[in-house]
Design a protein around this motif. Structure first.
Motif, PDB file in Angstrom:
ATOM      1  N   ARG A  64     128.917  80.792  23.288  1.00  0.00           N
ATOM      2  CA  ARG A  64     127.579  80.527  23.843  1.00  0.00           C
ATOM      3  C   ARG A  64     127.688  79.879  25.218  1.00  0.00           C
ATOM      4  O   ARG A  64     126.994  80.266  26.156  1.00  0.00           O
ATOM      5  N   MET A  65     128.581  78.893  25.342  1.00  0.00           N
ATOM      6  CA  MET A  65     128.751  78.193  26.622  1.00  0.00           C
ATOM      7  C   MET A  65     129.311  79.141  27.686  1.00  0.00           C
ATOM      8  O   MET A  65     128.878  79.113  28.827  1.00  0.00           O
ATOM      9  N   GLN A  66     130.278  79.982  27.321  1.00  0.00           N
ATOM     10  CA  GLN A  66     130.885  80.901  28.280  1.00  0.00           C
ATOM     11  C   GLN A  66     129.912  81.986  28.721  1.00  0.00           C
ATOM     12  O   GLN A  66     130.057  82.541  29.811  1.00  0.00           O
ATOM     13  N   PRO A  71     126.878  77.917  34.416  1.00  0.00           N
ATOM     14  CA  PRO A  71     126.546  76.948  33.368  1.00  0.00           C
ATOM     15  C   PRO A  71     126.094  75.589  33.896  1.00  0.00           C
ATOM     16  O   PRO A  71     125.237  74.953  33.286  1.00  0.00           O
ATOM     17  N   GLU A  72     126.643  75.146  35.022  1.00  0.00           N
ATOM     18  CA  GLU A  72     126.256  73.838  35.551  1.00  0.00           C
ATOM     19  C   GLU A  72     124.745  73.741  35.777  1.00  0.00           C
ATOM     20  O   GLU A  72     124.163  72.677  35.626  1.00  0.00           O
ATOM     21  N   GLY A  79     122.539  71.095  26.103  1.00  0.00           N
ATOM     22  CA  GLY A  79     122.982  69.879  25.419  1.00  0.00           C
ATOM     23  C   GLY A  79     124.237  69.275  26.007  1.00  0.00           C
ATOM     24  O   GLY A  79     124.928  68.500  25.354  1.00  0.00           O
ATOM     25  N   VAL A  80     124.540  69.618  27.248  1.00  0.00           N
ATOM     26  CA  VAL A  80     125.729  69.107  27.932  1.00  0.00           C
ATOM     27  C   VAL A  80     125.304  67.922  28.797  1.00  0.00           C
ATOM     28  O   VAL A  80     124.299  67.994  29.499  1.00  0.00           O
ATOM     29  N   SER A  81     126.061  66.825  28.728  1.00  0.00           N
ATOM     30  CA  SER A  81     125.740  65.674  29.568  1.00  0.00           C
ATOM     31  C   SER A  81     126.768  65.540  30.687  1.00  0.00           C
ATOM     32  O   SER A  81     127.908  65.980  30.554  1.00  0.00           O
ATOM     33  N   MET A  82     126.322  64.945  31.787  1.00  0.00           N
ATOM     34  CA  MET A  82     127.182  64.738  32.948  1.00  0.00           C
ATOM     35  C   MET A  82     127.079  63.282  33.382  1.00  0.00           C
ATOM     36  O   MET A  82     126.005  62.686  33.292  1.00  0.00           O
ATOM     37  N   ARG A  97     134.132  63.027  41.148  1.00  0.00           N
ATOM     38  CA  ARG A  97     134.596  63.326  39.797  1.00  0.00           C
ATOM     39  C   ARG A  97     133.417  63.165  38.847  1.00  0.00           C
ATOM     40  O   ARG A  97     132.773  62.125  38.812  1.00  0.00           O
ATOM     41  N   VAL A  98     133.143  64.222  38.086  1.00  0.00           N
ATOM     42  CA  VAL A  98     132.033  64.235  37.147  1.00  0.00           C
ATOM     43  C   VAL A  98     132.601  64.463  35.749  1.00  0.00           C
ATOM     44  O   VAL A  98     133.334  65.424  35.524  1.00  0.00           O
ATOM     45  N   GLU A  99     132.257  63.566  34.828  1.00  0.00           N
ATOM     46  CA  GLU A  99     132.672  63.728  33.439  1.00  0.00           C
ATOM     47  C   GLU A  99     131.602  64.558  32.732  1.00  0.00           C
ATOM     48  O   GLU A  99     130.430  64.202  32.722  1.00  0.00           O
ATOM     49  N   VAL A 100     132.018  65.668  32.147  1.00  0.00           N
ATOM     50  CA  VAL A 100     131.113  66.592  31.462  1.00  0.00           C
ATOM     51  C   VAL A 100     131.433  66.526  29.975  1.00  0.00           C
ATOM     52  O   VAL A 100     132.585  66.683  29.581  1.00  0.00           O
ATOM     53  N   THR A 101     130.406  66.296  29.155  1.00  0.00           N
ATOM     54  CA  THR A 101     130.595  66.214  27.706  1.00  0.00           C
ATOM     55  C   THR A 101     129.759  67.296  27.044  1.00  0.00           C
ATOM     56  O   THR A 101     128.538  67.337  27.213  1.00  0.00           O
ATOM     57  N   ASP A 102     130.428  68.196  26.301  1.00  0.00           N
ATOM     58  CA  ASP A 102     129.694  69.280  25.642  1.00  0.00           C
ATOM     59  C   ASP A 102     129.070  68.765  24.339  1.00  0.00           C
ATOM     60  O   ASP A 102     129.337  67.631  23.926  1.00  0.00           O
ATOM     61  N   PRO A 103     128.225  69.572  23.692  1.00  0.00           N
ATOM     62  CA  PRO A 103     127.549  69.102  22.475  1.00  0.00           C
ATOM     63  C   PRO A 103     128.494  68.684  21.346  1.00  0.00           C
ATOM     64  O   PRO A 103     128.119  67.894  20.495  1.00  0.00           O
ATOM     65  N   SER A 104     129.729  69.183  21.355  1.00  0.00           N
ATOM     66  CA  SER A 104     130.706  68.808  20.322  1.00  0.00           C
ATOM     67  C   SER A 104     131.438  67.513  20.652  1.00  0.00           C
ATOM     68  O   SER A 104     132.263  67.046  19.871  1.00  0.00           O
TER      69      SER A 104
END
Length: 176
Positions: A64-66, A71-72, A79-82, A97-104
């Motif tokens: 789904r993400m791919q 995507p950004e 549901g992705v946070s930055m 530098r950006v920390e990206v956290t996916d829903p998992s």
């Protein structure tokens, strides 16, 4: 994309269509080594070892993400946070530098060139991807060289051709 794996030349063909269609084929020596297909409802992975279909769980979420173009631009709805972690220097280039956290909960550090705004590196538990040789296609800049590092293995990929708005038919994304 062309790449060299264990001395053999491989080709990766990737097709995407809005809102959520993806087809990725990896071929070597005239054979299809793998195929990934996402149609919005299912994620199918096929290889000479067999095939699997997913309608939920981590592989489905990965597909789904791919499947999302750029995507950004869609992180919030996915549901992705930055989180901006700050400014630093990377190989002599000033970056954010950006920390990206996916829903998992998986975290990736993405590095964006301060001058151009282009992503130049992505670092995750799975390895490092470095993006360069950006070229404009229909007003959009795409990296044409990607170097993937996973432990001691380094794979250099070169984009041979990028097409935008080429009229892809949805039937190529149909899972049989």
């Amino acid at each position: 994309i062309t790449l060299s794996v264990m001395g053999q030349q491989a080709t990766v063909r990737s097709f995407q269509k809005r809102p959520h269609f993806l087809l990725v084929k990896t071929e070597m020596g005239g054979m299809t080594l793998s195929q990934q297909l996402f149609d919005g409802k299912k994620f199918a992975i096929a290889s000479p070892m067999g095939s699997q279909e997913f309608t939920e769980g981590p592989p489905f979420e990965q597909g789904r993400m791919q499947s999302v173009l750029f995507p950004e631009l869609n992180f919030a709805s996915m549901g992705v946070s930055m989180k901006l972690m700050g400014a630093e220097s990377l190989d002599g280039v000033n970056v954010y530098r950006v920390e990206v956290t996916d829903p998992s909960g998986n975290k990736t550090n993405e590095y964006y060139n301060m001058e151009t705004g282009l992503k130049i590196r992505s670092v995750s538990e799975g390895g490092i991807a470095t993006y360069s040789d950006y070229k404009e296609v229909n007003g959009i800049k795409f990296p044409h060289k990607i170097v993937q590092e996973a432990g001691p293995q380094v794979i250099e990929m070169k984009v041979v051709e990028t097409k935008v708005n080429s009229g892809l038919k949805e039937d190529i994304f149909r899972i049989q």
